[in-house]
Write an enzyme that holds these catalytic residues in place. Sequence first.
Site, short mmCIF file in Angstrom:
data_model
loop_
_atom_site.label_atom_id
_atom_site.label_comp_id
_atom_site.label_asym_id
_atom_site.label_seq_id
_atom_site.Cartn_x
_atom_site.Cartn_y
_atom_site.Cartn_z
N ASP A 145 4.88 -4.29 11.35
CA ASP A 145 3.92 -3.45 10.63
C ASP A 145 3.37 -4.11 9.37
O ASP A 145 2.36 -3.67 8.83
CB ASP A 145 4.57 -2.12 10.21
CG ASP A 145 4.86 -1.20 11.38
OD1 ASP A 145 4.26 -1.40 12.46
OD2 ASP A 145 5.67 -0.28 11.22
N ALA A 194 12.56 5.46 6.56
CA ALA A 194 12.86 5.52 8.01
C ALA A 194 12.15 6.70 8.64
O ALA A 194 12.70 7.39 9.49
CB ALA A 194 14.36 5.59 8.25
N LYS A 216 1.11 4.86 6.77
CA LYS A 216 0.29 4.77 7.99
C LYS A 216 0.80 5.73 9.04
O LYS A 216 1.96 6.18 9.03
CB LYS A 216 0.28 3.34 8.54
CG LYS A 216 1.61 2.82 9.07
CD LYS A 216 1.91 3.20 10.52
CE LYS A 216 3.31 2.76 10.94
NZ LYS A 216 3.76 3.39 12.22
N PRO A 273 8.47 8.90 3.03
CA PRO A 273 9.84 9.05 3.55
C PRO A 273 10.40 7.74 4.09
O PRO A 273 9.70 6.94 4.73
CB PRO A 273 9.68 10.08 4.67
CG PRO A 273 8.49 10.89 4.25
CD PRO A 273 7.57 9.93 3.60
N SER A 288 7.39 -1.36 4.90
CA SER A 288 6.48 -2.44 5.23
C SER A 288 5.33 -2.51 4.24
O SER A 288 4.87 -3.60 3.87
CB SER A 288 5.94 -2.26 6.65
OG SER A 288 6.97 -2.37 7.61
N ALA A 289 4.83 -1.35 3.80
CA ALA A 289 3.76 -1.31 2.81
C ALA A 289 4.24 -1.91 1.49
O ALA A 289 3.50 -2.68 0.85
CB ALA A 289 3.29 0.12 2.61
#
Length: 368
Positions: free
Chosen positions: A199, A153, A47, A151, A160-161
């Site tokens: 997130d 961080a 995102k 990537p 989160s995904a």
Amino acid sequence: MSTASAASSPEMEPNMTASRAFDPSDDPIFEEPVFTPEARFIQAPGKINLHLAVGEPAENGYHPLVTVFAAVEMWEEVIADVTNKPGITLTMSLVAGSLVADQYQAGAFDPADVALDETNLVYRAAAAVLAEHKLVPEDIALHLHIAKAIPVAGGMAGGSADAAATILLTDNHLYEAGLIDEPTPFERLDAIAASLGADVPFMLRACLDADHPEYASIAVGTGVGEKLEPIKRHDKADLAFVLVAAPFGLSTPAVFRALDEGRAQGVYPEAGDMSVPEEVLRALTGKGMNQQVRASILAPHVRNDLQEPALNVRPELRERLSNPLALRGFISGSGPTIALLAPNSAAAMILAMELREAGLFAADTTLL
């Protein structure tokens, strides 16, 4: 919810220059385990934030946010498989040609930095679903494999995904194994997601978006980002971007601290108006617009209150924000990944190629 078999997993097209070409079969980090026919996988997108306004911290230390989350066509996969050993185990591979693979090849990412134990957000997501049903990891025999492309961080919510995909996969596993009588209601899964990170609720919806359009992959987030209002689109707002990854990560708490310190010293303006500009919503929802028209409307109105603090922590990022082929450059989330808004997909492809030839980690993409 639907899940797909993981007997064969699609690979991304290699996205690197000839000088960096290599054969991923020579490196075990690009190998996935052999899965059983019971394996299931879910794709998890990255995102970017097209608007990120940050308020003053509350008494609990958390900052209220008003943000526009937008999922992009950059995919990781989480694969869940049965094993003979009680508990939850994790492995990880890299997707050949992805931004994180380019970072790894250049020595800018060490897979050993990703702990594959109970501290990993994927493990915590699986354990949280079990806890919802008064189960513990020893009650199941589940292996979770992360095929990483986003990537670490980097401000793109890759972790989160993965956690969101794991919530769905674990719940599906419990149902197929007969450990629960019916799939867990979405409202409970959403609460689990919110307990794992701000997130994760949005990424949960983004993982479901392909099969359930009501869970839109673009949404306005409030609270700390967990309260979501989907943005309904008449046409696909396929805005084109080039994502430029850095050879390092950035700590989200460190960037928020830099914002608070800068505001206290008068370096950054106070929070002020937190609302999403109408032009941002029009660029995403307007009918009959091509990419260039949408991009031209959006470009002047992108906002990220964390951008200047992120640049303060890592000033070398500033020179990458401007490019003659891009209408606007901005930090994604808390950084350090930079999103360059291109006028159209053709320009994004050219820009990404030029940046890769210059030795940067770049990939073109569109909104999901």
